[in-house]
Design a protein around this motif. Sequence first.
Motif, mmCIF file in Angstrom:
data_model
loop_
_atom_site.group_PDB
_atom_site.id
_atom_site.type_symbol
_atom_site.label_atom_id
_atom_site.label_comp_id
_atom_site.label_asym_id
_atom_site.label_seq_id
_atom_site.Cartn_x
_atom_site.Cartn_y
_atom_site.Cartn_z
ATOM 1 N N GLU A 135 25.197 49.961 40.853
ATOM 2 C CA GLU A 135 25.896 49.065 39.945
ATOM 3 C C GLU A 135 27.077 49.768 39.294
ATOM 4 O OE1 GLU A 135 24.857 47.182 35.624
ATOM 5 O OE2 GLU A 135 23.348 47.010 37.196
ATOM 6 N N VAL A 136 28.192 49.088 39.220
ATOM 7 C CA VAL A 136 29.362 49.584 38.514
ATOM 8 C C VAL A 136 29.653 48.607 37.384
ATOM 9 C CG1 VAL A 136 31.790 50.203 38.699
ATOM 10 C CG2 VAL A 136 30.245 50.658 40.596
ATOM 11 N N LYS A 137 29.654 49.097 36.163
ATOM 12 C CA LYS A 137 29.729 48.197 35.016
ATOM 13 C C LYS A 137 31.060 48.311 34.284
ATOM 14 C CE LYS A 137 26.110 47.416 32.640
ATOM 15 N NZ LYS A 137 24.989 47.507 31.685
ATOM 16 N N GLY A 138 31.406 47.230 33.611
ATOM 17 C CA GLY A 138 32.516 47.265 32.689
ATOM 18 C C GLY A 138 33.885 47.359 33.314
ATOM 19 N N THR A 139 34.075 46.807 34.491
ATOM 20 C CA THR A 139 35.404 46.781 35.091
ATOM 21 C C THR A 139 36.211 45.654 34.460
ATOM 22 O OG1 THR A 139 34.622 47.676 37.178
ATOM 23 C CG2 THR A 139 36.691 46.481 37.238
ATOM 24 N N ALA A 140 37.326 46.005 33.860
ATOM 25 C CA ALA A 140 38.130 45.023 33.134
ATOM 26 C C ALA A 140 39.213 44.425 34.024
ATOM 27 C CB ALA A 140 38.781 45.673 31.915
ATOM 28 N N PHE A 141 39.522 43.162 33.804
ATOM 29 C CA PHE A 141 40.651 42.545 34.480
ATOM 30 C C PHE A 141 41.330 41.564 33.527
ATOM 31 C CE2 PHE A 141 36.984 39.912 35.328
ATOM 32 C CZ PHE A 141 37.433 38.610 35.246
ATOM 33 N N SER A 142 42.620 41.410 33.689
ATOM 34 C CA SER A 142 43.376 40.531 32.806
ATOM 35 C C SER A 142 43.200 39.079 33.226
ATOM 36 C CB SER A 142 44.867 40.888 32.846
ATOM 37 O OG SER A 142 45.080 42.184 32.361
ATOM 38 N N LEU A 143 43.068 38.218 32.224
ATOM 39 C CA LEU A 143 42.981 36.788 32.491
ATOM 40 C C LEU A 143 44.365 36.158 32.329
ATOM 41 C CD1 LEU A 143 39.725 35.834 30.557
ATOM 42 C CD2 LEU A 143 39.977 36.394 32.966
ATOM 43 N N THR A 144 44.681 35.295 33.241
ATOM 44 C CA THR A 144 45.930 34.543 33.151
ATOM 45 C C THR A 144 45.641 33.197 32.517
ATOM 46 O OG1 THR A 144 46.732 35.612 35.160
ATOM 47 C CG2 THR A 144 47.863 33.599 34.469
ATOM 48 N N ALA A 145 46.417 32.824 31.538
ATOM 49 C CA ALA A 145 46.198 31.557 30.856
ATOM 50 C C ALA A 145 46.268 30.403 31.839
ATOM 51 C CB ALA A 145 47.225 31.363 29.752
ATOM 52 N N ASP A 146 45.346 29.453 31.663
ATOM 53 C CA ASP A 146 45.317 28.227 32.463
ATOM 54 C C ASP A 146 45.120 28.510 33.945
ATOM 55 O OD1 ASP A 146 45.770 26.777 30.120
ATOM 56 O OD2 ASP A 146 47.924 27.041 30.320
ATOM 57 N N ASP A 147 44.346 29.526 34.258
ATOM 58 C CA ASP A 147 44.005 29.812 35.649
ATOM 59 C C ASP A 147 42.501 29.994 35.719
ATOM 60 O OD1 ASP A 147 44.051 30.365 38.296
ATOM 61 O OD2 ASP A 147 45.004 32.322 38.132
ATOM 62 N N PHE A 148 41.886 29.485 36.769
ATOM 63 C CA PHE A 148 40.442 29.598 36.882
ATOM 64 C C PHE A 148 40.027 30.389 38.121
ATOM 65 C CE2 PHE A 148 40.961 26.541 40.151
ATOM 66 C CZ PHE A 148 39.779 26.477 40.889
ATOM 67 N N ASP A 149 40.970 30.682 39.001
ATOM 68 C CA ASP A 149 40.669 31.296 40.292
ATOM 69 C C ASP A 149 41.268 32.701 40.328
ATOM 70 O OD1 ASP A 149 40.287 32.014 42.892
ATOM 71 O OD2 ASP A 149 40.988 30.136 43.755
ATOM 72 N N TYR A 150 40.391 33.730 40.369
ATOM 73 C CA TYR A 150 40.853 35.114 40.365
ATOM 74 C C TYR A 150 40.397 35.805 41.644
ATOM 75 C CZ TYR A 150 41.680 34.168 35.460
ATOM 76 O OH TYR A 150 42.127 33.614 34.290
ATOM 77 N N ALA A 151 41.350 36.222 42.455
ATOM 78 C CA ALA A 151 41.029 36.916 43.693
ATOM 79 C C ALA A 151 40.581 38.333 43.374
ATOM 80 C CB ALA A 151 42.234 36.938 44.622
ATOM 81 N N PHE A 152 39.486 38.758 43.999
ATOM 82 C CA PHE A 152 38.975 40.095 43.737
ATOM 83 C C PHE A 152 40.028 41.165 44.021
ATOM 84 C CE2 PHE A 152 34.577 38.308 44.468
ATOM 85 C CZ PHE A 152 34.224 38.389 43.140
ATOM 86 N N ALA A 153 40.872 40.913 45.005
ATOM 87 C CA ALA A 153 41.882 41.906 45.379
ATOM 88 C C ALA A 153 42.873 42.154 44.251
ATOM 89 C CB ALA A 153 42.618 41.453 46.631
ATOM 90 N N THR A 154 43.021 41.195 43.341
ATOM 91 C CA THR A 154 43.983 41.347 42.253
ATOM 92 C C THR A 154 43.332 41.775 40.946
ATOM 93 O OG1 THR A 154 43.808 38.999 41.638
ATOM 94 C CG2 THR A 154 45.489 39.601 43.263
ATOM 95 N N ILE A 155 42.031 41.518 40.762
ATOM 96 C CA ILE A 155 41.407 41.844 39.481
ATOM 97 C C ILE A 155 40.597 43.130 39.523
ATOM 98 C CG2 ILE A 155 41.293 39.432 38.808
ATOM 99 C CD1 ILE A 155 38.317 39.457 39.399
ATOM 100 N N LEU A 156 40.312 43.639 40.722
ATOM 101 C CA LEU A 156 39.543 44.874 40.834
ATOM 102 C C LEU A 156 40.332 45.888 41.632
ATOM 103 C CD1 LEU A 156 36.029 43.375 41.671
ATOM 104 C CD2 LEU A 156 36.869 44.111 39.451
#
Length: 264
Positions: A51-72
Amino acid sequence: MNASSILDFILSHCDKNSSDTTYRALALKWLYLVLKDMQSRQDSLHGRCLEVKGTAFSLTADDFDYAFATILSTTLIDTTKVIHVYEKMNDITYDFIPYERFRQLVANEGANTGTSRYFSLFADSLLLYPVPNFTAVTGTATSTVASELRDTNATFITDGVVAGMQVTDVASQTAIITTVSSETRLILDTDIITSGETYSIKEVAYIDYIKMITAATDSATALVVPDKYEKVVIDGVLEFAYQFDPELASMADQHIKYENGIAQ
């Protein structure tokens, strides 16, 4: 400890030349087998040892779909083993539901309000409902103070900035806000902002997940195993080493150490 360091340790322990490519290749194979074994045990034992915990990613306002390639930093995650998603500004922990159920319950993907908080996974993407409702705060720093952002023209508290959000400078360096001291002063975990530099502040979410094991390489800078499992991995690799050369030590004793390490 990275892969190369583990191989150096194993080979020195076995009284082998750590630069011998033949032995290194063999030890690397043992390392890979141990990691695969640890991963396979997670399904039945819930050991969560990768397990790898606490990986942070930025949220874009008014977006619900986050590709793993961009957030991790890597897409090598097992999407069946995402533990949870937490959004800090509104203190929201999203509940996982299967993708088919997500589509049934979420009629409006663009909605940013709702009493139920869901996340789902589909096609290497993370889906969130409701979507983040936060407009990035931007400005220009008016002074230079180590590990701080000071902007006399800002209204951070009024704008909804809270600890845990992410500051990005013009060079795309990032820092996490640890304290909102006032409307015009933020304390950061990293020193990135200087006077006259523009910045943007975004909401940050955290995703806990378990990475998938892929073939390790001798030159790898890091393993997917957390530090606290280094000894377990070394014990497992040593078991193979003792099996390969029985004069080194007892393979059976080493196997007991390995099993006890995983159990703990």
